[in-house]
Design a protein around this motif. Structure first.
Motif, PDB file in Angstrom:
ATOM      1  N   ASN A   2     100.440  -4.065 -71.470  1.00 27.73           N
ATOM      2  CA  ASN A   2     100.470  -5.315 -70.722  1.00 27.73           C
ATOM      3  C   ASN A   2     101.474  -6.287 -71.340  1.00 27.73           C
ATOM      4  OD1 ASN A   2      98.930  -7.146 -72.689  1.00 27.73           O
ATOM      5  ND2 ASN A   2      97.503  -5.432 -72.395  1.00 27.73           N
ATOM      6  N   PHE A   3     101.914  -7.244 -70.514  1.00 24.19           N
ATOM      7  CA  PHE A   3     102.812  -8.294 -71.002  1.00 24.19           C
ATOM      8  C   PHE A   3     102.750  -9.492 -70.068  1.00 24.19           C
ATOM      9  CE2 PHE A   3     105.368  -5.520 -68.284  1.00 24.19           C
ATOM     10  CZ  PHE A   3     106.060  -6.404 -67.466  1.00 24.19           C
ATOM     11  N   LYS A   4     103.145 -10.642 -70.593  1.00 23.08           N
ATOM     12  CA  LYS A   4     103.261 -11.874 -69.821  1.00 23.08           C
ATOM     13  C   LYS A   4     104.662 -12.441 -70.008  1.00 23.08           C
ATOM     14  CE  LYS A   4      98.436 -13.431 -70.278  1.00 23.08           C
ATOM     15  NZ  LYS A   4      97.559 -14.543 -70.754  1.00 23.08           N
ATOM     16  N   CYS A   5     105.195 -13.057 -68.943  1.00 24.91           N
ATOM     17  CA  CYS A   5     106.504 -13.689 -69.062  1.00 24.91           C
ATOM     18  C   CYS A   5     106.660 -14.774 -68.003  1.00 24.91           C
ATOM     19  CB  CYS A   5     107.625 -12.658 -68.942  1.00 24.91           C
ATOM     20  SG  CYS A   5     107.627 -11.745 -67.396  1.00 24.91           S
ATOM     21  N   ASN A   6     107.736 -15.539 -68.122  1.00 22.71           N
ATOM     22  CA  ASN A   6     108.014 -16.602 -67.169  1.00 22.71           C
ATOM     23  C   ASN A   6     108.437 -15.996 -65.837  1.00 22.71           C
ATOM     24  OD1 ASN A   6     110.283 -18.475 -65.893  1.00 22.71           O
ATOM     25  ND2 ASN A   6     108.862 -19.791 -67.004  1.00 22.71           N
ATOM     26  N   LYS A   7     107.804 -16.437 -64.764  1.00 23.85           N
ATOM     27  CA  LYS A   7     108.062 -15.852 -63.444  1.00 23.85           C
ATOM     28  C   LYS A   7     109.499 -16.088 -62.986  1.00 23.85           C
ATOM     29  CE  LYS A   7     107.175 -17.940 -59.620  1.00 23.85           C
ATOM     30  NZ  LYS A   7     106.535 -18.621 -58.468  1.00 23.85           N
ATOM     31  N   THR A   8     109.996 -17.294 -63.155  1.00 24.26           N
ATOM     32  CA  THR A   8     111.350 -17.626 -62.687  1.00 24.26           C
ATOM     33  C   THR A   8     112.407 -16.819 -63.444  1.00 24.26           C
ATOM     34  OG1 THR A   8     110.637 -19.870 -62.120  1.00 24.26           O
ATOM     35  CG2 THR A   8     113.012 -19.493 -62.342  1.00 24.26           C
ATOM     36  N   GLU A   9     112.235 -16.707 -64.764  1.00 28.08           N
ATOM     37  CA  GLU A   9     113.195 -15.962 -65.575  1.00 28.08           C
ATOM     38  C   GLU A   9     113.181 -14.481 -65.207  1.00 28.08           C
ATOM     39  OE1 GLU A   9     114.384 -15.392 -70.302  1.00 28.08           O
ATOM     40  OE2 GLU A   9     112.476 -16.327 -69.746  1.00 28.08           O
ATOM     41  N   LEU A  10     111.993 -13.928 -65.000  1.00 24.70           N
ATOM     42  CA  LEU A  10     111.888 -12.521 -64.629  1.00 24.70           C
ATOM     43  C   LEU A  10     112.519 -12.265 -63.270  1.00 24.70           C
ATOM     44  CD1 LEU A  10     110.881  -9.658 -65.105  1.00 24.70           C
ATOM     45  CD2 LEU A  10     108.653 -10.344 -64.155  1.00 24.70           C
ATOM     46  N   SER A  11     112.241 -13.137 -62.311  1.00 22.67           N
ATOM     47  CA  SER A  11     112.803 -12.971 -60.967  1.00 22.67           C
ATOM     48  C   SER A  11     114.329 -12.995 -61.007  1.00 22.67           C
ATOM     49  CB  SER A  11     112.279 -14.078 -60.050  1.00 22.67           C
ATOM     50  OG  SER A  11     112.799 -13.944 -58.739  1.00 22.67           O
ATOM     51  N   GLU A  12     114.887 -13.852 -61.867  1.00 20.14           N
ATOM     52  CA  GLU A  12     116.338 -13.969 -61.966  1.00 20.14           C
ATOM     53  C   GLU A  12     116.964 -12.679 -62.493  1.00 20.14           C
ATOM     54  OE1 GLU A  12     119.421 -17.395 -63.402  1.00 20.14           O
ATOM     55  OE2 GLU A  12     117.865 -16.820 -64.842  1.00 20.14           O
ATOM     56  N   VAL A  13     116.392 -12.120 -63.554  1.00 21.37           N
ATOM     57  CA  VAL A  13     116.995 -10.915 -64.142  1.00 21.37           C
ATOM     58  C   VAL A  13     116.756  -9.682 -63.270  1.00 21.37           C
ATOM     59  CG1 VAL A  13     116.941 -11.807 -66.493  1.00 21.37           C
ATOM     60  CG2 VAL A  13     114.996 -10.476 -65.650  1.00 21.37           C
ATOM     61  N   ILE A  14     115.672  -9.666 -62.501  1.00 23.47           N
ATOM     62  CA  ILE A  14     115.486  -8.571 -61.544  1.00 23.47           C
ATOM     63  C   ILE A  14     116.643  -8.571 -60.552  1.00 23.47           C
ATOM     64  CG2 ILE A  14     114.074  -7.681 -59.649  1.00 23.47           C
ATOM     65  CD1 ILE A  14     111.606  -8.726 -61.141  1.00 23.47           C
ATOM     66  N   GLY A  15     117.031  -9.767 -60.115  1.00 24.24           N
ATOM     67  CA  GLY A  15     118.162  -9.884 -59.200  1.00 24.24           C
ATOM     68  C   GLY A  15     119.456  -9.373 -59.812  1.00 24.24           C
ATOM     69  N   TYR A  16     119.639  -9.633 -61.107  1.00 21.16           N
ATOM     70  CA  TYR A  16     120.847  -9.153 -61.788  1.00 21.16           C
ATOM     71  C   TYR A  16     120.911  -7.628 -61.805  1.00 21.16           C
ATOM     72  CZ  TYR A  16     121.331 -13.920 -63.718  1.00 21.16           C
ATOM     73  OH  TYR A  16     121.465 -15.269 -63.886  1.00 21.16           O
ATOM     74  N   GLU A 226     129.804  -7.560 -71.969  1.00 23.80           N
ATOM     75  CA  GLU A 226     128.622  -8.236 -72.496  1.00 23.80           C
ATOM     76  C   GLU A 226     128.758  -9.737 -72.253  1.00 23.80           C
ATOM     77  OE1 GLU A 226     126.458  -9.146 -76.803  1.00 23.80           O
ATOM     78  OE2 GLU A 226     127.983  -7.554 -76.649  1.00 23.80           O
ATOM     79  N   LEU A 227     127.823 -10.281 -71.463  1.00 22.93           N
ATOM     80  CA  LEU A 227     127.852 -11.719 -71.192  1.00 22.93           C
ATOM     81  C   LEU A 227     126.430 -12.237 -71.032  1.00 22.93           C
ATOM     82  CD1 LEU A 227     128.018 -12.358 -67.540  1.00 22.93           C
ATOM     83  CD2 LEU A 227     129.402 -10.423 -68.182  1.00 22.93           C
ATOM     84  N   ASN A 228     126.136 -13.296 -71.768  1.00 18.26           N
ATOM     85  CA  ASN A 228     124.836 -13.982 -71.641  1.00 18.26           C
ATOM     86  C   ASN A 228     123.657 -13.011 -71.733  1.00 18.26           C
ATOM     87  OD1 ASN A 228     126.543 -16.128 -71.037  1.00 18.26           O
ATOM     88  ND2 ASN A 228     126.241 -15.942 -68.831  1.00 18.26           N
ATOM     89  N   ASN A 229     123.723 -12.074 -72.671  1.00 23.06           N
ATOM     90  CA  ASN A 229     122.657 -11.097 -72.873  1.00 23.06           C
ATOM     91  C   ASN A 229     122.520 -10.123 -71.700  1.00 23.06           C
ATOM     92  OD1 ASN A 229     120.626 -10.013 -74.581  1.00 23.06           O
ATOM     93  ND2 ASN A 229     119.042 -10.978 -73.330  1.00 23.06           N
ATOM     94  N   ILE A 230     123.550 -10.040 -70.881  1.00 21.70           N
ATOM     95  CA  ILE A 230     123.591  -9.050 -69.806  1.00 21.70           C
ATOM     96  C   ILE A 230     124.690  -8.053 -70.139  1.00 21.70           C
ATOM     97  CG2 ILE A 230     123.939  -8.653 -67.338  1.00 21.70           C
ATOM     98  CD1 ILE A 230     123.134 -11.564 -66.861  1.00 21.70           C
TER      99      ILE A 230
END
Length: 368
Positions: A2-16, A226-230
């Motif tokens: 299991n894990f917990k994280c910020n919804k907005t941040e997760l949604s953003e990286v899923i899009g990436y 490599e940019l912004n941890n992506i």
């Protein structure tokens, strides 16, 4: 697990990372996003065997494990949750249970066993470019890359780096685009990157990234941005790229300095008269202090005159409306220089000063 994280941040990286998900693959896992859970973070990866995107975000977890999830369900359920912190619980049957505020839902994941590892690229061959500069270089050249898969090398863009000078080059047989930038790199590199990867990379670079750097590492087969941890990983294209330097004119018989917007607007008006059934080259007469543009098809006709600063010989030349218009849209600055060497020689478009970009377009022979 299991894990917990910020919804907005997760949604953003899923899009990436979703940009690199395979649309149809013989390996079902490649049609999903791999989620790797490690203490304090989760890593998301997508890979279509030609391009991969990987990134990590912080998470509340002490667990370890990985699974593959549908990008559509992962994105839509995450984005539509009602709270700010989203919790995931994955059971031994790979059923994902999601909760956020008062909302709960669940869906199936799949094993990550068949998800291949991304190519490993060492950092020995590397250099850095400002993200904003890289985005500008891509946007000013990618339009000229070929869409014809019969010549794969021309569907990519050449990275030509020598003695601190970085040329990005694209060509499709009818036009050529070169964008130059000075960088701090003493090594020489020459490789071709697929246009698709560069277009996705440009989309990932945010407009406010002026002072942030993109680190680029490469070997004989792959490249990593490599940019912004992506991390964007792409295969390189094999083959001999056109010797573009031989295509650049060494002389100029006629030069016209004209408003970029006025010429583009004129050619957009010409576009109204041209379609698949009604094709015609644009007739351009450069003389005195004017550029006269005319176009005639079965739909109608247009005559226009633009003022310009002209030096050299009078020239009448024909060209494909779309090819010149694409170059004008990629140009920067209120005014441009257009150089001619005769009615059947390549048309050269440059900035008002210097040669930060060079756009070349083949002419079309006009009927008398």
């Amino acid at each position: 697990m299991n894990f917990k994280c910020n919804k907005t941040e997760l949604s953003e990286v899923i899009g990436y990372v979703s940009r690199a998900v395979s649309q149809k693959s013989t390996i079902p896992a490649l049609e999903g996003i791999k989620v790797k859970v490690s203490p304090g973070e989760i890593e998301l990866t997508a890979y279509n065997l030609e391009m991969g995107i990987r990134t990590t975000i912080s998470a509340e977890t002490n667990d370890s494990g990985e699974f593959v999830v549908s990008p559509r369900l992962f994105n839509e359920f995450t984005r539509r949750m009602s709270g700010d912190v989203i919790s995931f619980d994955i059971d031994e049957n790979l059923i994902i249970n999601i909760s956020c505020s008062a909302t709960e839902c669940s869906f199936s994941a799949m094993s990550a066993d068949e998800f291949p590892e991304l190519p490993n690229v060492d950092s020995e061959k590397s250099f850095s470019v400002k993200q904003s500069t890289l985005k500008s270089m891509i946007n000013q050249t990618s339009y000229a890359a070929s869409l014809n898969e019969s010549k794969p090398i021309m569907t990519g863009e050449l990275f030509d780096i020598e003695n601190g000078s970085f040329n990005m080059v694209a060509i499709d047989g009818f036009r050529l685009a070169i964008r130059n930038e000075k960088i701090e790199c003493s090594d020489n590199y020459h490789f071709v990157v697929p246009k698709k990867a560069l277009s996705e990379l440009s989309t990932l670079i945010k407009d406010e990234s002026d002072d942030k750097m993109c680190r680029i590492c490469t070997n004989d087969r792959h490249i990593i941005f490599e940019l912004n941890n992506i991390f964007v990983i792409s295969r390189l294209l094999e083959g001999a790229f056109h010797n573009y330097k031989l295509s650049i004119p060494t002389e100029c018989k006629t030069e016209a300095v004209v408003s970029t917007r006025e010429l583009a607007t004129c050619l957009e008006r010409c576009s109204l008269l041209i379609d698949d059934k009604n094709k015609s080259p644009i007739r351009c007469e450069v003389a005195g202090g004017d550029i006269k543009i005319s176009c005639k098809t079965g739909i109608g006709k247009l005559n226009d005159t633009l003022s310009a600063d002209i030096t050299g010989e009078t020239v009448t030349i024909g060209f494909n409306n779309k090819l010149i218009l694409d170059a004008l849209k990629a140009a920067e600055g209120d005014k441009i220089r257009i150089r001619f060497n005769g009615a059947m020689k390549v048309i050269e478009i440059l900035p008002l000063e210097g040669e930060d970009y060079i756009f070349l377009v083949m002419p079309i022979q006009l009927k008398n």
